[in-house]
Design a protein around this motif. Structure first.
Motif: not given
Length: 148
Positions: A23-35
């Motif tokens: 889930l954290a991986t997917v959220v980090s992909i979705i939010c551009i600044f956390t890519l």
């Protein structure tokens, strides 16, 4: 023995911690600044799924020739972002899973592995998951370089 412990980890809560990392991986992909956090997130997802036989090692120990102050500074800034957005709740999840697993005698080794991952969950940027043998060789080579 590693396989048995990894299966035990999966059954006794490793499935939930791995889903949280996914889930954290997917959220980090979705939010551009956390890519930039995605690679570290994925690495620790692998460790959460199969903690026995694998270990998280900092890239400076694996490849000391590519050590860079600029990259280390950037990694520190990313780790600060990580703690704010993801690290604290993943750390608490691993601590809770570790305490729960340590309530049974058979779950104690798995609980200890979760406590180790909890520490990594706070500051994962710059770490790679490698087999234990590779981690041992990297540490030995690093110690030889320091003391020669």
């Amino acid at each position: 023995m590693r396989t048995v412990l990894n299966v035990l980890n999966f059954v006794l809560g490793g499935f939930l911690t791995t889903l949280s990392w996914l889930l954290a991986t997917v959220v980090s992909i979705i939010c551009i600044f956390t890519l930039p956090l995605t690679r570290s997130c994925w690495e620790i997802t692998k460790l959460s799924l199969v903690p026995f036989g694998n270990e998280a090692v900092h890239v400076d120990e694996l490849a000391p020739e590519s050590k860079s102050r600029l990259m280390n500074t950037g990694g520190t800034l990313l780790n600060i972002l990580w703690v704010i957005f993801f690290g604290w709740w993943l750390c608490l999840l691993h601590i809770a899973a570790g305490i729960t697993q340590c309530l049974t005698i058979i779950g104690i080794p798995v609980g200890i592995a979760n406590f180790k991952i909890a520490a990594i969950a706070l500051w994962p940027v710059g770490r790679r998951v490698v087999p234990v043998e590779v981690a041992q060789a990297a540490r030995e080579a690093s110690a030889r370089r320091r003391f020669q």
